[in-house]
Scaffold this active site. Sequence first.
Site, PDB file in Angstrom:
ATOM      1  N   ASP A  49       2.598  12.062   9.087  1.00  0.00           N
ATOM      2  CA  ASP A  49       2.736  13.507   9.176  1.00  0.00           C
ATOM      3  C   ASP A  49       3.149  13.966   7.778  1.00  0.00           C
ATOM      4  OD1 ASP A  49       5.358  12.771   8.902  1.00  0.00           O
ATOM      5  OD2 ASP A  49       5.969  13.310  10.932  1.00  0.00           O
ATOM      6  N   CYS A  52       5.744  11.952   5.259  1.00  0.00           N
ATOM      7  CA  CYS A  52       5.622  10.510   4.992  1.00  0.00           C
ATOM      8  C   CYS A  52       6.263  10.082   3.657  1.00  0.00           C
ATOM      9  CB  CYS A  52       4.188  10.029   5.108  1.00  0.00           C
ATOM     10  SG  CYS A  52       3.126  10.621   3.820  1.00  0.00           S
ATOM     11  N   HIS A 262      -0.622  10.269   1.289  1.00  0.00           N
ATOM     12  CA  HIS A 262       0.042   9.448   2.307  1.00  0.00           C
ATOM     13  C   HIS A 262       0.650   8.203   1.653  1.00  0.00           C
ATOM     14  CE1 HIS A 262       1.039   7.833   6.172  1.00  0.00           C
ATOM     15  NE2 HIS A 262       0.600   6.664   5.745  1.00  0.00           N
TER      16      HIS A 262
END
Length: 275
Positions: A49, A52, A262
């Site tokens: 999400d 991270c 990410h």
Amino acid sequence: YKLSVSPEMDIMEYCRKEWRGNTPAAKRMRKGYEAVAQKFASIRRIRGDNYCAFRATLFQALSQATQLPRWLQSEDFTMLPENLLSKYDWIKQWQLRQKPGQKMGEISDEIKEYLILLRKKWKNISEIKGPLEKQEACDKLFKNEEEEYSLYEALKFLMLNTAIELYNADKSGRRVPVFSWLLFARDTSPNPCQLMHNHLNHIGHSGGLEQVEMFLLAYALQYTIQVYRLYKYSTDEFVTLYPNDPEEDWPLVTLITEDDRHYNIPVRMCQETML
């Protein structure tokens, strides 16, 4: 229910699963993972999400913590929200994470609770001697969604505090790190108030951390964040440090990213690396 931090997996096995093709991108990723595998044996996936970067950094910091950082020990640490709100009225527009059915109390009380929780968890985990028990305590904390997200709120507020300190230092002619100029050179964050409105308030909701905000997180925690940026393999940005001129006594945490959006974490340093 999604795990916040998945169990560890062999790093090359993970790479083979994720990057099968023969495109230039896949080849570069495999090379990048091979380089990381020289140093680390396993990888743990971080829930994807918009938190991270926080999750990966905090998990790594806690899982190797052996003492409470100095800034967490200071007497007035938990007075931070009160002190800042007394000087900057605009902080009242801080976007707290809404919990269903919760009546919002005073914003400074809410944030104070998060800061107290951060100190308590950090202290408890750093006092655990056995590596296995420490790991279990971290896994348990990152399975408790309520506590986990409260810790990210604390981190965001610490980033705001750091931004205010840097901004004021620059305005009064003191030396500040280069990233601080870049942070406040953006049209969307010419000052800490706009940084809060346009960036910090959105982290976790509609966006993650941008590159320059990774520096701010590193400064707020007084940790060096080392990131293997796999898509930059074979360039001098493959291993990036935030900040790039870290203080010598700052501990180091290591993350992996394929795209600067990410983050996952490498674990289990290879024996040769440790010697």
